[in-house]
Design an enzyme around this catalytic site. Structure first.
Site, short mmCIF file in Angstrom:
data_model
loop_
_atom_site.label_atom_id
_atom_site.label_comp_id
_atom_site.label_asym_id
_atom_site.label_seq_id
_atom_site.Cartn_x
_atom_site.Cartn_y
_atom_site.Cartn_z
NE ARG A 29 -1.77 0.56 4.44
CZ ARG A 29 -3.02 0.51 4.88
NH1 ARG A 29 -3.98 -0.24 4.58
NH2 ARG A 29 -3.21 1.55 5.52
NE ARG A 82 2.78 9.56 -5.48
CZ ARG A 82 2.44 9.80 -4.08
NH1 ARG A 82 3.37 10.46 -3.44
NH2 ARG A 82 1.21 9.54 -3.50
NE ARG A 96 2.06 -6.44 16.54
CZ ARG A 96 2.67 -6.30 17.73
NH1 ARG A 96 2.72 -7.58 18.54
NH2 ARG A 96 3.65 -5.64 17.99
NE ARG A 130 1.31 5.44 13.15
CZ ARG A 130 0.36 4.85 12.01
NH1 ARG A 130 0.83 5.04 10.89
NH2 ARG A 130 -0.25 3.93 12.34
CD GLU A 139 0.30 4.59 16.18
OE1 GLU A 139 -0.40 5.70 15.96
OE2 GLU A 139 0.20 3.75 15.46
CE1 TYR A 169 -2.39 -3.40 7.77
CE2 TYR A 169 -3.91 -1.72 7.44
CZ TYR A 169 -2.66 -2.30 8.05
OH TYR A 169 -1.54 -1.41 8.35
CG ASP A 185 -7.13 2.41 4.44
OD1 ASP A 185 -6.68 2.37 5.69
OD2 ASP A 185 -6.40 2.46 3.57
P1 FAD Z 1 -14.22 0.05 14.88
O1 FAD Z 1 -14.06 1.36 14.57
O2 FAD Z 1 -13.23 -0.81 15.46
O3 FAD Z 1 -15.85 -0.25 15.70
C1 FAD Z 1 -16.21 -1.46 16.36
C2 FAD Z 1 -16.80 -0.92 17.45
O4 FAD Z 1 -17.40 -2.08 17.82
C3 FAD Z 1 -15.84 -0.54 18.51
O5 FAD Z 1 -16.60 0.82 18.92
C4 FAD Z 1 -16.02 -1.58 19.65
O6 FAD Z 1 -16.00 -0.97 21.01
C5 FAD Z 1 -17.31 -2.15 19.32
N1 FAD Z 1 -17.66 -3.38 19.80
C6 FAD Z 1 -16.54 -4.45 19.57
N2 FAD Z 1 -17.14 -5.67 20.18
C7 FAD Z 1 -18.34 -5.29 21.08
C8 FAD Z 1 -19.14 -6.06 21.83
N3 FAD Z 1 -18.80 -7.26 22.18
N4 FAD Z 1 -20.20 -5.44 22.34
C9 FAD Z 1 -20.41 -4.15 22.15
N5 FAD Z 1 -19.53 -3.13 21.27
C10 FAD Z 1 -18.43 -3.90 20.65
N6 FAD Z 1 -8.10 4.07 8.11
C11 FAD Z 1 -8.05 5.07 7.19
O7 FAD Z 1 -8.67 5.34 6.17
N7 FAD Z 1 -6.97 6.13 7.25
C12 FAD Z 1 -6.32 6.20 8.38
O8 FAD Z 1 -5.43 7.05 8.35
C13 FAD Z 1 -6.18 5.25 9.40
N8 FAD Z 1 -5.36 5.14 10.46
C14 FAD Z 1 -5.55 4.24 11.17
C15 FAD Z 1 -4.64 4.16 12.34
C16 FAD Z 1 -4.76 3.17 13.43
C17 FAD Z 1 -3.71 3.23 14.71
C18 FAD Z 1 -5.65 1.93 13.26
C19 FAD Z 1 -5.89 1.13 14.37
C20 FAD Z 1 -6.47 2.09 12.26
C21 FAD Z 1 -6.42 3.24 11.28
N9 FAD Z 1 -7.37 3.12 10.17
C22 FAD Z 1 -7.28 4.03 9.18
C23 FAD Z 1 -8.69 2.19 9.93
C24 FAD Z 1 -9.73 2.54 10.44
O9 FAD Z 1 -9.74 2.66 12.08
C25 FAD Z 1 -10.63 1.31 10.31
O10 FAD Z 1 -10.98 1.16 8.93
C26 FAD Z 1 -12.32 1.80 10.92
O11 FAD Z 1 -12.32 2.44 11.94
C27 FAD Z 1 -12.91 0.45 11.21
O12 FAD Z 1 -14.12 0.74 11.55
P2 FAD Z 1 -15.29 -0.54 12.00
O13 FAD Z 1 -16.60 0.23 12.37
O14 FAD Z 1 -14.90 -1.69 11.40
O15 FAD Z 1 -14.46 -0.75 13.40
N1 UDP Z 2 5.85 1.23 6.98
C1 UDP Z 2 7.45 1.22 7.19
N2 UDP Z 2 7.76 2.45 7.50
C2 UDP Z 2 7.26 3.50 7.48
C3 UDP Z 2 5.83 3.61 7.45
C4 UDP Z 2 5.05 2.43 7.12
O1 UDP Z 2 7.83 0.34 6.86
O2 UDP Z 2 7.76 4.58 7.88
C5 UDP Z 2 5.39 -0.07 6.55
C6 UDP Z 2 4.86 -0.95 7.73
O3 UDP Z 2 5.08 -2.41 7.62
C7 UDP Z 2 3.30 -0.84 7.90
C8 UDP Z 2 3.07 -0.56 6.68
O4 UDP Z 2 4.13 0.05 5.91
O5 UDP Z 2 2.85 -1.69 8.66
C9 UDP Z 2 1.91 0.14 6.38
O6 UDP Z 2 1.87 1.49 6.88
P1 UDP Z 2 0.58 2.35 7.00
O7 UDP Z 2 1.01 3.63 7.68
O8 UDP Z 2 -0.01 2.52 6.00
O9 UDP Z 2 -0.10 1.45 8.17
P2 UDP Z 2 -1.28 1.92 9.14
O10 UDP Z 2 -1.42 3.62 9.20
O11 UDP Z 2 -2.33 1.04 8.91
O12 UDP Z 2 -0.77 1.61 10.59
#
Ligand code: FAD
Ligand code: UDP
Length: 363
Positions: A171, A175, A248, A279, A299, A348, A350
């Site tokens: 992903r 460039r 994780r 981060r 983080e 995984y 977004d």
């Molecule tokens: P969640 O947001 O996890 O919602 C699920 C909900 O269900 C939670 O509130 C939980 O409490 C609830 N739940 C679970 N089990 C139960 C239960 N038994 N009873 C009641 N409630 C329950 N995506 C991007 O597009 N751009 C980004 O920059 C980006 N950055 C990210 C950075 C991090 C660190 C992480 C972890 C994810 C990132 N993502 C990003 C991905 C994004 O967070 C997810 O795609 C999205 O939030 C998932 O939505 P969801 O509804 O599937 O899950």
């Molecule tokens: N990654 C890396 N170096 C960086 C940023 C990302 O090697 O500086 C790799 C790492 O394996 C990571 C993956 O690229 O798990 C995806 O990164 P991204 O920032 O898209 O992940 P997320 O925001 O979902 O954690």
């Protein structure tokens, strides 16, 4: 009797809840956390919208998804351009001409960069990448792999890069222009006022019960509604009867600092092993917030070894995907239950993938 009981007030649950309400259905949303919005939850601290569960940048190529989110809240024109810090050096991400000209002092043009990468990827000549290390070397060569990928990835996933699937870094863009935009998508931004405002908009007029765990009374909840939408962990739904899927986790250390601008960028990646975090986020830069103080979050990647921890990432390697397929087969047989979102589909995703899926799910 409700038409829908939605387990999880994250983006999947909230999108389905909104659609069901539009169709005139009676909906109850429950969440075990004490707030809505799941992992995209933002909370105001010192006048700054803090991304409580890590940096979230909205980016998408789906026009319908972009229009959908913009119907609830206005988005700014934030473009994610993280920098990577290793020791005392700083590089631009993702891998682009700014990175290449800094890492190699004899590279000035795209042609120079391509030549240099070509030389470095010779060690992979004729081989199909079998793991993340091989994928990285064939993408950008060993120098960049060792400075910007290896340490970060091994901290993030707690595994050697040779034991990780190549897909994880597919992903990341490469460039041959001077462009630090982390994403290739057409639309990108941050909701002005934070993501919580977006999800509040989606859940407007819908009954929500917080601090409520579905597993505290599964049978009781099932009796309350004709259909269930489940967005939690798929293996947990089935009481782990086929075994545990791996996840994780992360640990966030948030600090308020009495300074105006700590690191000059919303996201700084720490790609070396000299620190344990991956981060540091400085939240005010997502919305160019003018505030006298600043809020930063370290983080730290963490093992998911305790159900009290949040499962943030699924691990889409062969072993887990196979078990997830078996759970998905059980899910298909489960009548009147829709499984959706990052944890219930074990993908995984977004944010835009989750919303797209929720917009297209038959309800
Ligand atoms: P969640 O947001 O996890 O919602 C699920 C909900 O269900 C939670 O509130 C939980 O409490 C609830 N739940 C679970 N089990 C139960 C239960 N038994 N009873 C009641 N409630 C329950 N995506 C991007 O597009 N751009 C980004 O920059 C980006 N950055 C990210 C950075 C991090 C660190 C992480 C972890 C994810 C990132 N993502 C990003 C991905 C994004 O967070 C997810 O795609 C999205 O939030 C998932 O939505 P969801 O509804 O599937 O899950
Ligand atoms: N990654 C890396 N170096 C960086 C940023 C990302 O090697 O500086 C790799 C790492 O394996 C990571 C993956 O690229 O798990 C995806 O990164 P991204 O920032 O898209 O992940 P997320 O925001 O979902 O954690």
């Amino acid at each position: 009797m409700y038409d829908y009981l939605i387990v999880g007030a994250g983006l999947f649950g909230a999108t389905i809840a909104y659609r069901a309400k539009q169709q005139g259905k009676k909906v109850l949303v429950i969440d075990k956390r004490d707030h809505i919005a799941g992992n995209v939850y933002t909370e105001e601290i010192e006048g700054i919208n803090v991304h409580k569960y890590g940096a979230h940048i909205f980016h998408t190529d789906y026009k319908d998804v972009w229009d959908f989110v913009n119907s609830f809240v206005e988005f700014n024109r934030y473009t994610n351009s993280p920098v990577a810090r290793i020791g005392n050096e700083i590089y631009n991400m993702p891998f682009n001409m700014n990175t290449f000209t800094k890492i190699w002092d004899d590279v000035f043009t795209p042609e120079d960069a391509k030549k240099r990468i070509e030389e470095e990827r010779q060690e992979m000549a004729g081989k199909e990448p079998q793991n993340l290390e091989e994928q990285a070397i064939s993408l950008v060569g060993r120098s960049i792999y060792e400075k910007l990928i290896k340490g970060y990835t091994e901290k993030q996933w707690h595994r050697d890069c040779k034991d990780l699937p190549a897909d994880i870094i597919k992903r990341l863009p490469v460039r041959f222009i001077f462009d630090n935009n982390y994403f290739n998508d057409r639309y990108q931004g941050i909701p002005i006022g934070g993501y919580t405002k977006l999800v509040e908009g989606m859940l407007g007029g819908i009954e929500v019960q917080l601090n409520t765990n579905f597993f505290s009374d599964v049978e009781g909840f099932k009796k309350k509604a004709k259909k269930i939408v489940y967005t939690g962990m798929i293996d947990e739904y089935f009481d782990f009867k086929l075994g545990h899927l791996e996840y994780r986790s992360l640990r966030f250390d948030t600090q308020i600092l009495d300074e105006e601008n700590h690191q000059g960028n919303a996201v700084v990646n720490y790609t070396g092993r000299e620190v344990d975090y991956t981060r540091v986020i400085e939240h005010k830069h997502f919305e160019s917030t003018e505030a006298p103080k600043t809020v930063i979050t370290y983080e730290y990647p963490d093992d998911w070894d305790d159900p009290k921890k949040e499962a943030y990432y699924v691990i889409n390697d062969e072993k887990n995907n196979k078990l997830a397929d078996e759970y998905r087969a059980l899910a298909e047989k489960e009548e009147n239950v829709i499984f959706g979102g990052r944890l219930a589909e074990y993908k995984y995703y977004d944010m835009d993938d989750v919303i797209k899926k929720a917009l297209e799910t038959e309800i």
